[in-house]
Design a protein around this motif. Sequence first.
Motif, PDB file in Angstrom:
ATOM      1  N   THR A 581       0.923  -1.214   0.019  1.00 29.74           N
ATOM      2  CA  THR A 581      -0.212  -0.102   0.162  1.00 29.74           C
ATOM      3  C   THR A 581       0.834   1.418  -0.122  1.00 29.74           C
ATOM      4  O   THR A 581       0.661   2.205  -0.858  1.00 29.74           O
ATOM      5  N   SER A 582       1.838   1.403   0.770  1.00 26.01           N
ATOM      6  CA  SER A 582       2.637   2.344   0.928  1.00 26.01           C
ATOM      7  C   SER A 582       3.481   2.838  -0.285  1.00 26.01           C
ATOM      8  O   SER A 582       3.715   3.747  -0.897  1.00 26.01           O
ATOM      9  N   VAL A 583       4.125   1.553  -0.926  1.00 23.83           N
ATOM     10  CA  VAL A 583       4.835   1.827  -2.128  1.00 23.83           C
ATOM     11  C   VAL A 583       3.823   2.140  -3.290  1.00 23.83           C
ATOM     12  O   VAL A 583       4.403   3.161  -4.107  1.00 23.83           O
ATOM     13  N   ILE A 584       2.806   1.767  -3.455  1.00 22.03           N
ATOM     14  CA  ILE A 584       1.856   2.185  -4.488  1.00 22.03           C
ATOM     15  C   ILE A 584       1.616   3.505  -4.379  1.00 22.03           C
ATOM     16  O   ILE A 584       1.502   4.485  -5.469  1.00 22.03           O
ATOM     17  N   ALA A 585       1.253   3.933  -3.041  1.00 24.57           N
ATOM     18  CA  ALA A 585       0.880   5.342  -2.950  1.00 24.57           C
ATOM     19  C   ALA A 585       2.163   6.141  -3.282  1.00 24.57           C
ATOM     20  O   ALA A 585       1.899   7.520  -3.876  1.00 24.57           O
ATOM     21  N   LEU A 586       3.383   5.807  -2.828  1.00 28.87           N
ATOM     22  CA  LEU A 586       4.549   6.560  -3.411  1.00 28.87           C
ATOM     23  C   LEU A 586       4.546   6.867  -4.848  1.00 28.87           C
ATOM     24  O   LEU A 586       5.192   7.742  -5.184  1.00 28.87           O
ATOM     25  N   VAL A 587       4.424   5.847  -5.489  1.00 35.65           N
ATOM     26  CA  VAL A 587       4.480   5.675  -6.997  1.00 35.65           C
ATOM     27  C   VAL A 587       3.460   6.583  -7.537  1.00 35.65           C
ATOM     28  O   VAL A 587       3.599   7.378  -8.598  1.00 35.65           O
TER      29      VAL A 587
END
Length: 665
Positions: A581-587
């Motif tokens: 979730t965090s990585v996709i939000a960052l992307v």
Amino acid sequence: MAVSPMLKVQIYAHLSEKDRLIERLQDTGAFHAVNFHENYAEADLVSPLSDQEAPARQLEDILSSVQFASNYLAEFEQPRGMLSKLSGTKILLSPEEYGRITREFDYRQVVRKCENLSATRAHLAAEHNRLSSLQKELLPWTPLDIPLEQLRPTRSADLFWGSLPIGNYSRLESELSELTDQFELVRVNQDERRDYILLFCSKEFSPQVKESLAQLDFSESSPVELKGTPRQILKELELELSNNLLAQQKAIEESKELVAFRPQLLVLIDHYSNLLQQKLIQANFARTAQTFVAEGWIRKRDLPSFKKSIETEFEAVRVLPAEPLPGEEPPVLLENTRLVEPFQMITDLYGTPRYFDVDPSLPLAPFFVISLGACLTDAGYGVVVALLSFLALRLFRFGQGTRRLLQVCFWGGLGTIVIGILTGGYFGINFDSLPPSFQSIKILRNRFMLFDPLKNPLIFLEVCLVFGFIQICVGLLIRFYRNLRDGMFLDGILDQVSWLAILNGAVIFALSKAGVVGPGAGVLGKWMILPGMATVVLFAGRANKNIIARLGAGLFSLYGITSYLGDVLSYSRLLALGMATSVIALVVNTIASMVSHIPVVGMLAMLLILIGGHLFNIAINLLSGFIHTMRLQFVEFFSKFLEAGGKEFKPFRKQYQFLLVAPKE
């Protein structure tokens, strides 16, 4: 955290009161009927349903016809939007309106019109298909100027008319020339794939001609009893098709005019369904020449008022307590507070607990909220989920299942906010890249943040595993509590306390070896493990009378330590989902930042990517979080104490699929 106490009762009544009493039982909605004949097969009693077969069939016929009309008219209703579908379709009626519709609405006329229109449309559709097929078949023969009625064999010649694949025409002509000169071959038309031909030949050579045509993949046209040239017939067909479409449209318009009556039909579906249940439930009863008896279950707290109201209203009716049969378990009704009640949805998906089980809804609730929050790990996402769930519950009417789901999402959103604050997640914003003017926000974020999962994934993994270990221990404690409650103290000590000692002792011993706690704690952990293991080896197989078999079963049970280890490691999925979730939000934020520099449309594209990307991330990870969190409850948690397989408490009551009958404010 309660399974509602149940009492078994038997209701004895005079047959003259049967119909009125059954209607009263349905209105009360408190009596869960059981089959008297299955419980007392030796009793030579007759089911009252034997007297109700004809009325029941009549009600089934009425219900079937009304359902047909409703389903037919549903095709012509205006399509509803997504929010409308989610909010449900129940029709709000006052008792007076409900009574007026059931008494006065002439459903027979509407049903008759629907049946006629349905039959008309079916006939017109079949006729349209026939005409279209005929039109398609005649279209290649348009160049033919000979009336079709003249295309007939003669006394001396046979006629073949149909089509051949492209390229076979010359082969046919060559084969016919070698066979005889008594033939006439005409190519009427040609398209991309086939030649359309007429072939006259002497009847003397018809068998050989048929054989040649079969080898050349000849497709004979179906003979039609039509008069005129193909061109003339096609004009007539075009007119007939046009009239057919007009007739179909007229039937559709007449059907649309009847759509206004569909709400009344839905009312009658619920009404006649309830009347039918009044007949069918009598299959559970038994009767003599003058009386009948019904047996079932009722909530313990409802019995006094139920007994008083029934016996006061009906002079020839008595409600008496009854003893459960050996091995018979009461039906199960879970009762919880408003905060815990939504989480019964999770329990129901797993299966109804047995009557003597512990209701898992209360201990499940905090673990489910925390697990779901760990899967999202973003306070901003938690605000969105909680806010949307709250607004949906406030603005729309939902059925019980959807309402419970949204309430669980609301609590999951609040849990996500807390976990997001502790892990520093806010819509995937990279606070290290913010300009100095946002320094105060970074300080405020860091004040409440315990760790960043993207920078310290091992800490997040440790937290997830500790959380899983705690939940598994709680599951064992619940089973221990149940054993104590049921008077099986020794079983609780031997089966649950032994494993709690082994698991917690192993953790303490491992922490001592890692230097987290002192050597004294390591000694304590070792002396927790050894007695626990000895207890498992000596008593896990105590059901076996043979000492060798008992010890063997105990040693095999000790292998269960690997199962507990696997259960704890299974909670690492929270780490994977939370980081995803965090990585996709960052992307999403990175891509939005990149397109923001595009001239003219950059800012609009950035907003669309931010809104769409984050909403997609919330939706996909909320779904994944639900699935994996439920999996943790079902496999790792419930397996420690819960036995599904209970019978759900289903009282005989009026059920409304389409209606909500309540006094209007």
